[in-house]
Motif scaffolding. Sequence first.
Motif, PDB file in Angstrom:
ATOM      1  N   ASP A   1       0.698 -17.347 173.126  1.00  0.00           N
ATOM      2  CA  ASP A   1       1.702 -17.249 174.200  1.00  0.00           C
ATOM      3  C   ASP A   1       1.061 -17.668 175.528  1.00  0.00           C
ATOM      4  O   ASP A   1       0.044 -17.117 175.931  1.00  0.00           O
ATOM      5  CB  ASP A   1       2.186 -15.796 174.283  1.00  0.00           C
ATOM      6  CG  ASP A   1       3.391 -15.635 175.206  1.00  0.00           C
ATOM      7  OD1 ASP A   1       3.516 -16.426 176.184  1.00  0.00           O
ATOM      8  OD2 ASP A   1       4.190 -14.716 174.961  1.00  0.00           O
ATOM      9  N   PRO A   2       1.645 -18.658 176.208  1.00  0.00           N
ATOM     10  CA  PRO A   2       1.061 -19.104 177.484  1.00  0.00           C
ATOM     11  C   PRO A   2       0.958 -17.974 178.518  1.00  0.00           C
ATOM     12  O   PRO A   2       0.092 -18.023 179.394  1.00  0.00           O
ATOM     13  CB  PRO A   2       2.022 -20.194 177.970  1.00  0.00           C
ATOM     14  CG  PRO A   2       3.007 -20.422 176.885  1.00  0.00           C
ATOM     15  CD  PRO A   2       2.823 -19.419 175.811  1.00  0.00           C
ATOM     16  N   ALA A   3       1.833 -16.967 178.420  1.00  0.00           N
ATOM     17  CA  ALA A   3       1.795 -15.855 179.385  1.00  0.00           C
ATOM     18  C   ALA A   3       0.472 -15.091 179.314  1.00  0.00           C
ATOM     19  O   ALA A   3       0.070 -14.427 180.273  1.00  0.00           O
ATOM     20  CB  ALA A   3       2.955 -14.895 179.132  1.00  0.00           C
ATOM     21  N   LEU A   4      -0.192 -15.203 178.168  1.00  0.00           N
ATOM     22  CA  LEU A   4      -1.450 -14.477 177.988  1.00  0.00           C
ATOM     23  C   LEU A   4      -2.498 -14.904 179.019  1.00  0.00           C
ATOM     24  O   LEU A   4      -3.357 -14.113 179.414  1.00  0.00           O
ATOM     25  CB  LEU A   4      -1.973 -14.696 176.565  1.00  0.00           C
ATOM     26  CG  LEU A   4      -3.182 -13.873 176.119  1.00  0.00           C
ATOM     27  CD1 LEU A   4      -2.889 -12.380 176.204  1.00  0.00           C
ATOM     28  CD2 LEU A   4      -3.583 -14.246 174.686  1.00  0.00           C
ATOM     29  N   ALA A   5      -2.400 -16.145 179.489  1.00  0.00           N
ATOM     30  CA  ALA A   5      -3.382 -16.657 180.451  1.00  0.00           C
ATOM     31  C   ALA A   5      -3.333 -15.886 181.772  1.00  0.00           C
ATOM     32  O   ALA A   5      -4.327 -15.811 182.494  1.00  0.00           O
ATOM     33  CB  ALA A   5      -3.130 -18.146 180.702  1.00  0.00           C
ATOM     34  N   ARG A   6      -2.159 -15.304 182.098  1.00  0.00           N
ATOM     35  CA  ARG A   6      -2.034 -14.558 183.362  1.00  0.00           C
ATOM     36  C   ARG A   6      -2.539 -13.123 183.239  1.00  0.00           C
ATOM     37  O   ARG A   6      -2.763 -12.462 184.241  1.00  0.00           O
ATOM     38  CB  ARG A   6      -0.554 -14.474 183.777  1.00  0.00           C
ATOM     39  CG  ARG A   6       0.143 -15.781 183.943  1.00  0.00           C
ATOM     40  CD  ARG A   6       1.437 -15.610 184.735  1.00  0.00           C
ATOM     41  NE  ARG A   6       2.458 -14.836 184.036  1.00  0.00           N
ATOM     42  CZ  ARG A   6       3.296 -15.358 183.134  1.00  0.00           C
ATOM     43  NH1 ARG A   6       3.221 -16.645 182.810  1.00  0.00           N
ATOM     44  NH2 ARG A   6       4.220 -14.600 182.543  1.00  0.00           N
ATOM     45  N   VAL A   7      -2.663 -12.638 182.009  1.00  0.00           N
ATOM     46  CA  VAL A   7      -2.950 -11.216 181.789  1.00  0.00           C
ATOM     47  C   VAL A   7      -4.388 -10.876 182.194  1.00  0.00           C
ATOM     48  O   VAL A   7      -5.325 -11.595 181.857  1.00  0.00           O
ATOM     49  CB  VAL A   7      -2.685 -10.857 180.308  1.00  0.00           C
ATOM     50  CG1 VAL A   7      -3.250  -9.490 179.959  1.00  0.00           C
ATOM     51  CG2 VAL A   7      -1.193 -10.909 180.016  1.00  0.00           C
ATOM     52  N   LYS A   8      -4.522  -9.753 182.943  1.00  0.00           N
ATOM     53  CA  LYS A   8      -5.855  -9.328 183.385  1.00  0.00           C
ATOM     54  C   LYS A   8      -6.296  -8.042 182.692  1.00  0.00           C
ATOM     55  O   LYS A   8      -7.442  -7.619 182.822  1.00  0.00           O
ATOM     56  CB  LYS A   8      -5.845  -9.064 184.904  1.00  0.00           C
ATOM     57  CG  LYS A   8      -5.487 -10.272 185.752  1.00  0.00           C
ATOM     58  CD  LYS A   8      -6.613 -11.281 185.730  1.00  0.00           C
ATOM     59  CE  LYS A   8      -6.408 -12.385 186.751  1.00  0.00           C
ATOM     60  NZ  LYS A   8      -5.296 -13.298 186.372  1.00  0.00           N
ATOM     61  N   LEU A   9      -5.346  -7.401 181.988  1.00  0.00           N
ATOM     62  CA  LEU A   9      -5.638  -6.069 181.458  1.00  0.00           C
ATOM     63  C   LEU A   9      -4.691  -5.777 180.306  1.00  0.00           C
ATOM     64  O   LEU A   9      -3.515  -6.141 180.345  1.00  0.00           O
ATOM     65  CB  LEU A   9      -5.405  -5.042 182.589  1.00  0.00           C
ATOM     66  CG  LEU A   9      -5.398  -3.566 182.219  1.00  0.00           C
ATOM     67  CD1 LEU A   9      -6.806  -3.118 181.832  1.00  0.00           C
ATOM     68  CD2 LEU A   9      -4.889  -2.726 183.389  1.00  0.00           C
ATOM     69  N   ILE A  10      -5.219  -5.082 179.275  1.00  0.00           N
ATOM     70  CA  ILE A  10      -4.362  -4.557 178.207  1.00  0.00           C
ATOM     71  C   ILE A  10      -4.211  -3.059 178.465  1.00  0.00           C
ATOM     72  O   ILE A  10      -5.205  -2.325 178.524  1.00  0.00           O
ATOM     73  CB  ILE A  10      -4.990  -4.795 176.822  1.00  0.00           C
ATOM     74  CG1 ILE A  10      -5.299  -6.286 176.624  1.00  0.00           C
ATOM     75  CG2 ILE A  10      -4.063  -4.282 175.720  1.00  0.00           C
ATOM     76  CD1 ILE A  10      -6.214  -6.573 175.438  1.00  0.00           C
TER      77      ILE A  10
END
Length: 304
Positions: A236-245
Amino acid sequence: MAFKQLVAATMLGLAVMPAQAALNVFACEPEWADLARALVPDADIHTATSAQQDPHYIEARPSLIAAMRRADIAVCTGASLEAGWLPALISRASNRDVQPGKPGLFFTAEQVSLHQPHDHVDRSMGDVHPEGDPHIHLDPDRLPVVVDALADRLVALAPSDENAIRLRQRQWQVRWKLDTARWRQAADNLGGLSVAVQHSTFGYLLRWLSVESAIDLEPKPGLPPSASHLSDVLSDPALARVKLILIATYQDERPARWLANQTQLPIEVLPGTVNDQPETDSLAELIDHLIDRLAHHQKAADHG
Ligand SMILES: [Zn+2]
């Protein structure tokens, strides 16, 4: 009973018995026990679930049925959050004061508007519930509305306590307003942060803070993360924006750990509701703590 003992017992009784028996409150989740305690601290409060339990799925154990039977009021979320267990509990307890439509059954989610239809999947019935996302308990703007409505209901059930309840209601609102101003300031520094979550447990707070829930580890709300969904997440391209789980303490950590291994993203496992730890044992402290942790990761990402 000897006369002397009788006198002693009577005097003791006079000294310790309140004018009226304390209210008996059944809270479906710890967050509502926290609000009830703020308004009626002398009440006998029984909490059905803990931060270590998934509030969607618990068993209607005999101890819960007994507690429900004693209750003057049950304070629950509603909007189908407890659809898997509360109706059975109410029916087995057969407490005539705590029934749908009676003042003794109070649903917090019915006091406010809800975010998007949640499609809450009930594993036992394979059912989908359209009311909206019921996880309102960390929303700084919705909780004051809930507190006012709960205070009204408690006054209706215990009119002789009206003055005390109204005083505590006002005190709660003043404190919450000050807290909210502080959270608003913190939110200024969090805008633009994106996280991966599992379910909408923290959703209302994240939205309030303008933190994006870019990825959900659940394929559908209420369905556990599957291998195929996790592989979709990875592409998912949105994963690139994620900084934290960000996941809650009651959730299975394995999907988050797997994603962290694949991506080197940090994980936070935080209480989804109040627990007995000093930093998180009230809703205000829990929100402080959650914001602190998010700010920590925002900063780390900025400097990374
Ligand atoms: Zn849910």
